[in-house]
Scaffold this motif. Structure first.
Motif, PDB file in Angstrom:
ATOM      1  N   UNK A   1       0.819  -1.219   0.000  1.00 11.12           N
ATOM      2  CA  UNK A   1       0.000   0.000   0.000  1.00 11.12           C
ATOM      3  C   UNK A   1       0.852   1.269   0.000  1.00 11.12           C
ATOM      4  N   UNK A   2       2.178   1.111  -0.146  1.00 13.77           N
ATOM      5  CA  UNK A   2       3.014   2.302  -0.290  1.00 13.77           C
ATOM      6  C   UNK A   2       2.644   2.990  -1.595  1.00 13.77           C
ATOM      7  N   UNK A   3       2.620   4.330  -1.579  1.00 16.36           N
ATOM      8  CA  UNK A   3       2.312   5.100  -2.768  1.00 16.36           C
ATOM      9  C   UNK A   3       0.876   4.879  -3.246  1.00 16.36           C
ATOM     10  N   UNK A   4      -0.045   4.638  -2.312  1.00 15.82           N
ATOM     11  CA  UNK A   4      -1.453   4.628  -2.678  1.00 15.82           C
ATOM     12  C   UNK A   4      -2.192   5.581  -1.754  1.00 15.82           C
ATOM     13  N   UNK A   5      -3.297   6.130  -2.269  1.00 19.05           N
ATOM     14  CA  UNK A   5      -4.092   7.020  -1.423  1.00 19.05           C
ATOM     15  C   UNK A   5      -4.742   6.257  -0.288  1.00 19.05           C
ATOM     16  N   UNK A   6      -5.194   5.026  -0.596  1.00 23.57           N
ATOM     17  CA  UNK A   6      -5.913   4.283   0.425  1.00 23.57           C
ATOM     18  C   UNK A   6      -5.000   3.997   1.622  1.00 23.57           C
ATOM     19  N   UNK A   7      -3.724   3.779   1.362  1.00 24.40           N
ATOM     20  CA  UNK A   7      -2.780   3.543   2.459  1.00 24.40           C
ATOM     21  C   UNK A   7      -2.715   4.733   3.403  1.00 24.40           C
ATOM     22  N   UNK A   8      -2.560   5.934   2.822  1.00 27.51           N
ATOM     23  CA  UNK A   8      -2.489   7.141   3.646  1.00 27.51           C
ATOM     24  C   UNK A   8      -3.784   7.326   4.425  1.00 27.51           C
ATOM     25  N   UNK A   9      -4.916   7.077   3.759  1.00 24.17           N
ATOM     26  CA  UNK A   9      -6.216   7.261   4.426  1.00 24.17           C
ATOM     27  C   UNK A   9      -6.342   6.309   5.613  1.00 24.17           C
ATOM     28  N   UNK A  10      -5.972   5.046   5.406  1.00 23.41           N
ATOM     29  CA  UNK A  10      -6.090   4.063   6.494  1.00 23.41           C
ATOM     30  C   UNK A  10      -5.229   4.465   7.683  1.00 23.41           C
ATOM     31  N   UNK A  11      -4.004   4.887   7.417  1.00 26.89           N
ATOM     32  CA  UNK A  11      -3.117   5.288   8.521  1.00 26.89           C
ATOM     33  C   UNK A  11      -3.700   6.492   9.263  1.00 26.89           C
ATOM     34  N   UNK A  12      -4.231   7.474   8.500  1.00 25.64           N
ATOM     35  CA  UNK A  12      -4.819   8.651   9.143  1.00 25.64           C
ATOM     36  C   UNK A  12      -5.992   8.251  10.027  1.00 25.64           C
ATOM     37  N   UNK A  13      -6.852   7.359   9.516  1.00 22.92           N
ATOM     38  CA  UNK A  13      -8.018   6.942  10.306  1.00 22.92           C
ATOM     39  C   UNK A  13      -7.556   6.301  11.610  1.00 22.92           C
ATOM     40  N   UNK A  14      -6.563   5.388  11.505  1.00 21.69           N
ATOM     41  CA  UNK A  14      -6.069   4.727  12.711  1.00 21.69           C
ATOM     42  C   UNK A  14      -5.566   5.718  13.746  1.00 21.69           C
ATOM     43  N   UNK A  15      -4.856   6.741  13.301  1.00 20.56           N
ATOM     44  CA  UNK A  15      -4.291   7.702  14.250  1.00 20.56           C
ATOM     45  C   UNK A  15      -5.340   8.636  14.840  1.00 20.56           C
ATOM     46  N   UNK A  16      -6.394   8.966  14.049  1.00 15.34           N
ATOM     47  CA  UNK A  16      -7.358   9.967  14.506  1.00 15.34           C
ATOM     48  C   UNK A  16      -8.514   9.363  15.305  1.00 15.34           C
ATOM     49  N   UNK A  17      -8.723   8.047  15.167  1.00 14.43           N
ATOM     50  CA  UNK A  17      -9.909   7.433  15.768  1.00 14.43           C
ATOM     51  C   UNK A  17     -10.072   7.653  17.271  1.00 14.43           C
ATOM     52  N   UNK A  18      -9.046   7.380  18.093  1.00 12.41           N
ATOM     53  CA  UNK A  18      -9.281   7.493  19.539  1.00 12.41           C
ATOM     54  C   UNK A  18      -9.814   8.861  19.952  1.00 12.41           C
ATOM     55  N   UNK A  19      -9.195   9.936  19.437  1.00 11.71           N
ATOM     56  CA  UNK A  19      -9.676  11.267  19.792  1.00 11.71           C
ATOM     57  C   UNK A  19     -11.063  11.509  19.207  1.00 11.71           C
ATOM     58  N   UNK A  20     -11.313  10.964  18.022  1.00 12.06           N
ATOM     59  CA  UNK A  20     -12.634  11.091  17.419  1.00 12.06           C
ATOM     60  C   UNK A  20     -13.711  10.463  18.296  1.00 12.06           C
TER      61      UNK A  20
END
Lengths: 286, 276
Positions: B134-153
């Motif tokens: 998933x390197x160099x894909x948009x979905x990879x970046x999106x998944x990582x962002x979701x994982x990092x933002x979820x707890x505070x969300x």
């Protein structure tokens, strides 16, 4: 619930465990270390804590010391007291005045990191910077901020960037104090300082602790100053997060980068546990 | 005497307000002037002949336009939808399932997310996405962002979910609604303001994020705006300030607009969430 657990498991818990494992290997992105990384024991840790070169520019000790100064300067002495002061001074004043000051602080807080990095490069530039233009017009000499005081420059930047959080937190906390407390202290003739020390501070002490620990934790991990100084000149403003980035993604030595990351996580974990323990203690007292 | 004192206090307060306003505003002065200056330097000055030429130069660069109008919205929008939906469902489950100690669980997750995100997690995240291809894909970046933002969300939305009276749900079940119907027609309308707050917050976070896409995205035509801005450099490595400033301003506008919207709609302050 299940999707949330999967995401948190894959993208938070799994990396947390894996980074420990990588830190004991010589994994790299390219070459032999990428195909068959081998177990190297504590070698990365010994390299990181090699006391002979520990404090030299570009080594881990130097980055750790810079981080300490950066966190104490910008979070403990900067953002939290300034945020508290702003919340106090503007708590009981005209709405318009407060809104104006608060809005500007919030704008600094929410703008994207890349944008504010560029504006601060311009703001503190030696020849053309706005700050030096003001200093010169006041009859004070121009200062080469990024060469002579790089660490001070990113501390100033971070105070500017993050004060809004403490300010909003304390402002909300002051809002929970009944107005009669303020009036009573006025009637008995307390000075501003006495009122703060004996009435207000004891009431908001839990929030002060919350702000201190959260802001410390965030400041420890902040990466935006890299966009301003790049850690330079000569690593004089390099913090541990910049060090990790440089070793892992510039030199592509993932094993060594992971070792630095483990140290960062351990320090963060200590801060987080301290936060939870103090929360628990407050809960017992109330 | 008392009047004099109060005058003194008011004057002092106004002076302080001016100084603080200057401290927060002056660094932004450059961002507001340079984009309109045909010969912009690092000097912040009101241009003698204001122009929109710099913006024309930005739009002549197709790669940068693509980053700004396509890649960044995809990444931030994806993270926004993912975080909002998953956090709402998770907060709902946390609030209704009566897991012992769920308050502590949320706090631990939030603290954990600030321990693990950032540069410390970048090595394992990179290797994880590398092995998932998933390197160099948009979905990879999106998944990582979701994982990092979820707890505070989850933390942000929890207060709204807790405020839904349980009797609403019970009456829905009595009248024969399925769990999903009950969630959609009874719970969702009540927590919608909370979902808005989380959505705006997640969008702003993902829009401004620089580190994750810089590490995970390789090819220029997939880069979002904060990475693409570094293409406006001369071969000698100095930024072309006219274009950089104009591009930065354009890139900042959505965040500023969202702030104004939230401030107008809800007032920008902390809700009940700070109660420790």
């Amino acid at each position: 619930m299940a999707p949330a657990l999967i995401f948190i498991g894959v993208f938070l818990l799994f990396p947390f465990v894996w980074v420990f494992i990588i830190s004991f290997t010589n994994r790299t992105l390219t070459g032999l270390g990428a195909v068959s990384p081998s177990f190297v024991g504590l070698q990365n840790y010994l390299r990181l804590f090699d006391l002979q070169r520990w404090m030299r520019p570009g080594e881990f000790g130097n980055a750790l010391w810079n981080t300490l100064l950066f966190v104490v300067g910008s979070a403990v002495l900067g953002q939290v007291p300034l945020g508290l002061g702003m919340a106090l001074v503007f708590h009981r004043c005209r709405r318009a005045l407060r809104e104006a000051v608060f809005t500007l602080a919030i704008v600094a807080w929410i703008l994207p990191g890349v944008t504010v990095a560029f504006t601060w490069i311009a703001f503190l530039d030696r020849d053309f910077g706005t700050l030096n233009a003001i200093l010169t017009s006041l009859g004070l000499g121009a200062v080469d901020w990024y060469f002579d005081y790089p660490l001070l420059a990113i501390i100033l930047f971070n105070i500017w960037r993050g004060t809004a959080f403490s300010m909003l937190l304390f402002s909300a906390a002051l809002g929970t104090i009944p107005p009669s407390y303020w009036e009573t202290s006025e009637v008995v003739g307390a000075t501003g300082w006495q009122r703060f020390r004996d009435v207000i501070f004891p009431l908001i002490r839990p929030h002060v602790l919350t702000a201190l620990i959260l802001v410390t934790l965030w400041t420890f991990n902040v990466f935006t100053p890299y966009l301003i100084t790049g850690g330079g000149p000569l690593f004089r403003s390099e913090t541990v997060s910049m060090y990790t980035y440089r070793v892992a993604f510039r030199f592509l030595e993932f094993g060594r980068g992971a070792t630095a990351a483990v140290i960062i996580m351990v320090i963060n974990l200590i801060l987080a546990v301290g936060y939870l323990v103090s929360l628990k203690r407050q809960a017992v007292y109330q | 005497m008392r009047r004099l004192k109060s005058l003194f206090i008011h004057g002092g307060r106004s002076l302080l307000a001016i100084l603080l306003a200057a401290f927060f505003l002056l660094p932004l002065f450059w961002l507001l002037t340079a984009p309109f200056n045909p010969r912009a330097t690092l000097r912040a000055a009101i241009p003698s002949t204001p122009t929109l030429e710099n913006f024309r130069a930005v739009f002549a660069n197709r790669f940068a336009v693509r980053a700004l109008l396509m890649n960044s919205p995809i990444l931030a929008g994806g993270a926004m939808f993912g975080v909002t939906i998953i956090a709402t469902l998770a907060a709902y489950a946390l609030s209704r399932m009566r897991i012992p100690g769920h308050n502590v669980l949320v706090y631990v997750l939030i603290l954990f997310s600030s321990v693990v995100t950032g540069t410390a997690a970048m090595v394992p995240i990179f290797l994880l996405l590398y092995s998932l291809r998933l390197i160099d894909t948009h979905i990879g970046v999106i998944l990582v962002s979701i994982g990092g933002l979820l707890p505070t969300g989850i933390f942000l939305i929890r207060g709204f979910v807790d405020s839904v009276p349980r009797s609403y749900e019970e009456s829905a079940i009595v009248s024969g609604a399925t769990t999903w119907q009950m969630f959609r027609h009874v719970v969702a309308p009540v927590v919608r303001p909370g979902m808005m707050v989380v959505a705006v917050w997640a969008f702003v976070q993902a829009w401004g994020d620089f580190l994750i896409p810089m590490i995970l995205i390789r090819s220029p035509d997939k880069m979002p705006a904060p990475v693409a801005v570094y293409s406006f450099y001369t071969e000698g490595g100095t930024p072309i300030l006219t274009v950089v400033s104009a591009y930065s301003l354009l890139y900042t506008l959505p965040v500023a607009a969202l702030y104004l919207f939230v401030n107008w709609r809800y007032g920008f302050r902390f809700f009940g969430g700070i109660k420790r």
